[in-house]
Design a protein around this motif. Sequence first.
Motif, PDB file in Angstrom:
ATOM      1  N   THR A  57       0.844  -1.199   0.000  1.00  0.00           N
ATOM      2  CA  THR A  57       0.000   0.000   0.000  1.00  0.00           C
ATOM      3  C   THR A  57       0.884   1.257   0.000  1.00  0.00           C
ATOM      4  OG1 THR A  57      -0.089  -0.265   2.389  1.00  0.00           O
ATOM      5  CG2 THR A  57      -1.995  -1.044   1.163  1.00  0.00           C
ATOM      6  N   ALA A  58       0.263   2.407  -0.297  1.00  0.00           N
ATOM      7  CA  ALA A  58       1.009   3.661  -0.389  1.00  0.00           C
ATOM      8  C   ALA A  58       1.802   3.914   0.894  1.00  0.00           C
ATOM      9  CB  ALA A  58       0.046   4.816  -0.658  1.00  0.00           C
ATOM     10  N   GLY A  59       3.056   4.217   0.747  1.00  0.00           N
ATOM     11  CA  GLY A  59       3.894   4.571   1.895  1.00  0.00           C
ATOM     12  C   GLY A  59       4.331   3.389   2.750  1.00  0.00           C
ATOM     13  N   SER A  60       4.133   2.157   2.265  1.00  0.00           N
ATOM     14  CA  SER A  60       4.481   0.993   3.102  1.00  0.00           C
ATOM     15  C   SER A  60       5.987   0.718   3.150  1.00  0.00           C
ATOM     16  CB  SER A  60       3.709  -0.250   2.633  1.00  0.00           C
ATOM     17  OG  SER A  60       3.970  -0.498   1.272  1.00  0.00           O
ATOM     18  N   GLY A  61       6.756   1.455   2.348  1.00  0.00           N
ATOM     19  CA  GLY A  61       8.217   1.313   2.432  1.00  0.00           C
ATOM     20  C   GLY A  61       8.859   0.625   1.239  1.00  0.00           C
ATOM     21  N   TYR A 112       5.381  -8.689  -0.731  1.00  0.00           N
ATOM     22  CA  TYR A 112       4.251  -7.846  -0.332  1.00  0.00           C
ATOM     23  C   TYR A 112       4.518  -7.274   1.063  1.00  0.00           C
ATOM     24  CZ  TYR A 112      -0.354  -6.010   0.484  1.00  0.00           C
ATOM     25  OH  TYR A 112      -1.382  -5.150   0.754  1.00  0.00           O
ATOM     26  N   LEU A 113       4.408  -5.960   1.172  1.00  0.00           N
ATOM     27  CA  LEU A 113       4.727  -5.298   2.441  1.00  0.00           C
ATOM     28  C   LEU A 113       3.485  -5.005   3.277  1.00  0.00           C
ATOM     29  CD1 LEU A 113       7.381  -2.623   1.362  1.00  0.00           C
ATOM     30  CD2 LEU A 113       7.685  -5.040   1.883  1.00  0.00           C
ATOM     31  N   PHE A 114       3.520  -5.467   4.520  1.00  0.00           N
ATOM     32  CA  PHE A 114       2.526  -5.076   5.522  1.00  0.00           C
ATOM     33  C   PHE A 114       3.191  -3.995   6.368  1.00  0.00           C
ATOM     34  CE2 PHE A 114      -0.850  -8.472   6.164  1.00  0.00           C
ATOM     35  CZ  PHE A 114      -0.560  -9.212   5.029  1.00  0.00           C
ATOM     36  N   ASP A 115       2.704  -2.772   6.276  1.00  0.00           N
ATOM     37  CA  ASP A 115       3.255  -1.686   7.086  1.00  0.00           C
ATOM     38  C   ASP A 115       3.014  -1.999   8.568  1.00  0.00           C
ATOM     39  OD1 ASP A 115       3.252   0.790   8.609  1.00  0.00           O
ATOM     40  OD2 ASP A 115       3.331   1.820   6.668  1.00  0.00           O
TER      41      ASP A 115
END
Length: 253
Positions: A9-13, A132-135
């Motif tokens: 998602t946006a901004g998740s790194g 896939y990044l989970f913030d």
Amino acid sequence: MFVVFIIGTAGSGKSMLTASFSEWLKMSKQDVVAVNLDPGVLKLPYSPDVDVRNYVDIESLMEEYNLGPNGALIMAADLIADSVEKISEEVEELKPDVVLVDTPGQMELFAFRASGPYIASELTREPKAIVYLFDAVFSLSPLNYVSNLFLSAAVYNRFLIPQVHLLSKCDLLPKEDADTIVDWSADPKALETAIEQKLEGTKRLLSRNMAHAIYELGLRFLLLPISAKTNEGMINFNTALERVLTRGDKYTY
Ligand SMILES: Nc1nc2c(ncn2[C@@H]2O[C@H](COP(=O)(O)OP(=O)(O)OP(=O)(O)O)[C@@H](O)[C@H]2O)c(=O)[nH]1
Ligand SMILES: [Mg+2]
């Protein structure tokens, strides 16, 4: 050559991870190519070796076709698909061991339009994976965590390539909170307990059933904590990636 698409998602790194993981790999003497697929980005924390902004220009699309920023980004995504052959040649000429692809901030541009999976399949025939990044901060609420679980399942369903799941920016949470989220990812019962404790009414009921649906599908989303700032978790991440890439595991990690 391995190709790794970094999605979240946006901004998740995504961009920071592209920067620090490529530095980390270079330290272990790997030839890394960083590809920027975000046509709208102004500043990146790394210098891309291949940059989609050389193929499309958001500002001129907005002017020429009288589009707003989002309309221009959608158009850009389709134009990038048209240039995928040239982008692929650019990458292949560099003969890297690993290609890290930083995807657009607006995740739906890459994940939920036809152009993303097309780009992923046409960019290379070599082994590829999605990260896939989970913030971490966002995922601390069970409601957000379950929403993210659904997004990552939707991404898997679009691309059908091996997927590694990371808990990004884990340095921003106390260790016990990061561990709690990792537990939810490893143990459906732990997630169910958190949903019971922290959510009420319809949100509780829906979240419980949504989490259930994912497990029923047999999708595993074990999270590996990572920090692009402190480099914590890079070794485990690299091992997980090598595993899905070299063994050709069909399933998500
Ligand atoms: N503390 C900490 N901050 C991070 C980490 N990774 C990214 N950030 C910060 O989070 C913000 C967003 O990071 P980006 O790497 O730009 O995220 P992104 O997913 O590429 O963002 P978009 O492309 O705009 O969607 C920036 O302010 C980064 O400095 C991390 O591991 N630790
Ligand atoms: Mg970015």
